[in-house]
Enzyme design. Structure first.
Site, short mmCIF file in Angstrom:
data_model
loop_
_atom_site.label_atom_id
_atom_site.label_comp_id
_atom_site.label_asym_id
_atom_site.label_seq_id
_atom_site.Cartn_x
_atom_site.Cartn_y
_atom_site.Cartn_z
N GLU A 39 -18.96 22.53 -15.42
CA GLU A 39 -19.27 21.19 -15.94
C GLU A 39 -18.42 20.11 -15.27
OE1 GLU A 39 -20.78 22.17 -20.48
OE2 GLU A 39 -18.66 21.93 -20.11
N GLN A 62 -7.89 -2.03 3.68
CA GLN A 62 -6.84 -1.23 3.03
C GLN A 62 -7.43 -0.45 1.85
OE1 GLN A 62 -2.72 -2.67 2.69
NE2 GLN A 62 -3.09 -2.80 0.50
N LYS A 70 -8.39 3.65 1.53
CA LYS A 70 -7.54 4.83 1.34
C LYS A 70 -7.67 5.51 -0.01
CE LYS A 70 -4.72 2.86 4.75
NZ LYS A 70 -5.71 1.74 4.78
N LYS A 87 -16.98 30.04 -29.28
CA LYS A 87 -17.37 29.38 -28.03
C LYS A 87 -16.58 29.84 -26.80
CE LYS A 87 -19.89 26.14 -27.55
NZ LYS A 87 -19.92 24.80 -28.07
N SER A 89 0.83 -1.22 0.00
CA SER A 89 0.00 0.00 0.00
C SER A 89 0.86 1.26 0.00
CB SER A 89 -0.93 -0.01 1.22
OG SER A 89 -0.20 -0.23 2.40
N HIS A 104 -40.26 23.41 -11.78
CA HIS A 104 -40.31 22.59 -13.01
C HIS A 104 -39.54 23.25 -14.14
CE1 HIS A 104 -43.71 20.57 -10.98
NE2 HIS A 104 -44.09 21.80 -10.70
N ASN A 108 -16.77 28.19 -23.09
CA ASN A 108 -17.49 27.11 -22.39
C ASN A 108 -17.33 27.16 -20.87
OD1 ASN A 108 -18.34 26.07 -24.86
ND2 ASN A 108 -16.42 24.92 -25.10
N SER A 134 -13.22 26.52 -27.70
CA SER A 134 -13.37 25.31 -28.50
C SER A 134 -12.28 25.29 -29.56
CB SER A 134 -14.76 25.31 -29.15
OG SER A 134 -14.74 24.57 -30.35
N TYR A 156 -9.95 -6.80 12.20
CA TYR A 156 -9.31 -6.23 11.01
C TYR A 156 -9.30 -7.24 9.86
CZ TYR A 156 -5.89 -4.34 7.79
OH TYR A 156 -5.30 -3.87 6.66
N1 ARG Z 1 -1.74 -1.36 4.77
C1 ARG Z 1 -2.60 -1.87 5.75
C2 ARG Z 1 -3.95 -1.17 5.69
O1 ARG Z 1 -4.03 -0.18 5.07
C3 ARG Z 1 -1.99 -1.68 7.10
C4 ARG Z 1 -2.47 -2.64 8.14
C5 ARG Z 1 -1.84 -3.94 7.95
N2 ARG Z 1 -2.26 -4.88 8.92
C6 ARG Z 1 -2.17 -6.17 8.69
N3 ARG Z 1 -2.61 -6.95 9.63
N4 ARG Z 1 -1.73 -6.66 7.58
O2 ARG Z 1 -4.95 -1.60 6.22
#
Ligand code: ARG
Length: 473
Positions: free
Chosen positions: A290, A322, A325, A283, A23, A156, A285, A277, A317
């Site tokens: 948009e 992950q 993010k 034009k 990650s 409307h 725009n 354009s 967990y």
């Molecule tokens: N990169 C992981 C996440 O974003 C970090 C946590 C990792 N934990 C694990 N038990 N592998 O969730």
């Protein structure tokens, strides 16, 4: 490949698996949060006698050094690490040797990442609130300026009744005010610290979770260690608040696009906020509006994505999490860009007041007021409604507006109509007499503007005291 957990494995991770699992390419954004969390953690470990003060001091200083070196470009976060946590720990060990290996005592990456994400979202939530405040200030100023700028109001998408630009903009002020408050609600619920939850069951070390929560500016520690590492409700609530901001921006964008069209010509978008354009030289725009309307999809997508990721996840967990993010980062970046650009576009709009007023005068936007005139002369509303309907039909036939009919023609509709009718159905009267609380009449608007001002002053005050608090630290 640099990972924290080689001991139990006798084979190298497959390259594809490594890349799929890693990650670092996106969680490197957490560097500041990760280091802040680690500093709080070692400070607490030392206070609890789990590390010596000297060890904690060495770790803290080295962590600070890593942050500075990355920020100044001296150190690069290499993608060969699995995640930002591994990068920090490995660099720390590289720099201070065995003492660095003590950092992760009594901690898991599960509570670590839960903390990093919370710290990150909390900070971004506040900067989005600041951007909303900026838009609210812009709207407030425009509302003050356009108390007498008449325009048609629509239902409307048909002309309905006259209003003012100030009143129309005021509707967006309300939406963004709610967005601001909504973010505050999310903040209030999320501001509890998951650090110390360990993998999910706490630890056997005597951690002081109150202290880490306090050091990191949380209201307190979270109450269940299983929930602490597996809760992403606040991410979903936050994305939902962001989706509403985008929904409001997209409605506003749509109106600006309409107002900017050749048919409406209510508004002129500044050259700096328009594009041309490649083929049609004439034009200009409304691309910013948009794009803002379009980017709504990405943010809704992030919300749907997180709801779906979390659905059916067993405690505690799971690596699925992950996935929180990238979509959240993208939603945050999108909302911030849109708010910033939208504010710039708003500030530089020029309104064609004459076109707007003319538009408000045709399309029979004063028909309700004409009916109300008859009611004031003693005719029951339902009858008045029918009579004015007939009047409108007559006007359509003659291709004129209500106030262009002669007194004679008006009297053919109803004997009660007198000379004062013209004044009663004039654009100015129609707007200025709408004095219900929350309505467009100037006096009514001024009451609301005062409340809006008080609201903004409170934001500004909160903001100032927060900044001062930060300076004092
Ligand atoms: N990169 C992981 C996440 O974003 C970090 C946590 C990792 N934990 C694990 N038990 N592998 O969730």
């Amino acid at each position: 490949m640099a990972q924290l957990w080689g001991g139990r494995f006798s084979k190298e991770t497959d390259d594809l698996v490594y890349g799929f699992n890693a990650s670092i390419s996106f969680d490197k954004r957490f560097l500041k949060q990760d280091i802040a969390g680690s500093i709080a953690h070692v400070t607490m470990l030392a206070k609890q006698g789990i590390l010596t003060d000297a060890e904690a001091g060495t770790i803290r200083e080295a962590l600070q050094g890593i942050l500075t070196d990355v920020e100044t470009g001296k150190l690069e976060i290499s993608d060969t690490f699995e995640d930002v946590h591994s990068f920090v720990e490995a660099t720390l060990i590289d720099r201070i040797g065995d003492t660095g290996k003590k950092l992760h005592t009594g901690r898991s990456r599960n509570d670590q990442v839960a903390l990093d994400m919370k710290l990150y979202v909390r900070e971004e939530l506040q900067s989005i609130q600041d951007l909303i405040t900026q838009v609210l200030h812009t709207l407030y100023e425009m509302m003050q300026e356009h108390l007498d700028t008449y325009m048609p109001g629509f239902t409307h998408l048909q002309k309905a009744q006259p209003t003012t630009l100030s009143h129309h903009l005021g509707a967006y002020f309300e939406m963004f005010r709610r967005d601001h408050n909504r973010l505050r609600d999310v903040y209030e619920r999320m501001n509890y610290c998951p650090l110390g939850a360990g993998a999910f069951a706490g630890t056997t070390y005597k951690l002081d979770r109150d202290l880490t929560a306090e050091l990191l500016d949380f209201y307190g520690p979270t109450l269940n260690s299983m929930d602490s590492v597996s809760d992403r409700d606040y991410v979903i609530e936050f994305l939902s608040a962001l989706s509403l901001i985008m929904m409001h921006l997209s409605r506003f964008s749509e109106e600006i696009i309409l107002w900017n069209s050749n048919e409406y010509r209510f508004v002129e978008i500044d050259d700096a906020y328009s594009t041309g354009s490649s083929i049609m030289p004439q034009k200009k725009n409304p691309d910013i509006a948009e794009l803002t309307r379009g980017k709504c999809g990405r943010v809704y997508g992030a919300l749907m994505s997180m709801l779906t990721t979390m659905k059916g996840l067993p405690l505690a967990y799971n690596k699925d999490m992950q996935e929180d993010k990238e979509v959240t980062f993208d939603a945050i970046d999108t909302v911030k860009d849109c708010l910033l650009l939208f504010d710039g576009m708003l500030k530089t709009l020029t309104f064609r007041k004459d076109v707007m007023a003319r538009s408000a005068m045709n399309g029979f936007t004063n028909a309700t007021d004409a009916a109300d005139y008859l009611v004031k002369k003693g005719i029951p509303f339902r009858d008045a409604h029918r009579m004015i309907g007939e009047m409108v039909l007559k006007c359509i036939d003659k291709e004129c507006s209500i106030e262009q009919l002669t007194l004679q023609e008006l009297k053919e509709i109803s004997e009660v109509i007198g000379d004062d009718f013209y004044e009663a159905v004039s654009l100015k009267t129609c707007v200025e007499n709408r004095l219900t609380f929350g309505a467009p009449g100037k006096e009514a608007m001024q009451v609301v503007l005062k409340l809006n001002k008080a609201f903004l002053d409170r934001f500004d005050q909160d903001h100032k005291s927060k900044k001062e608090e930060k300076k004092d630290e």
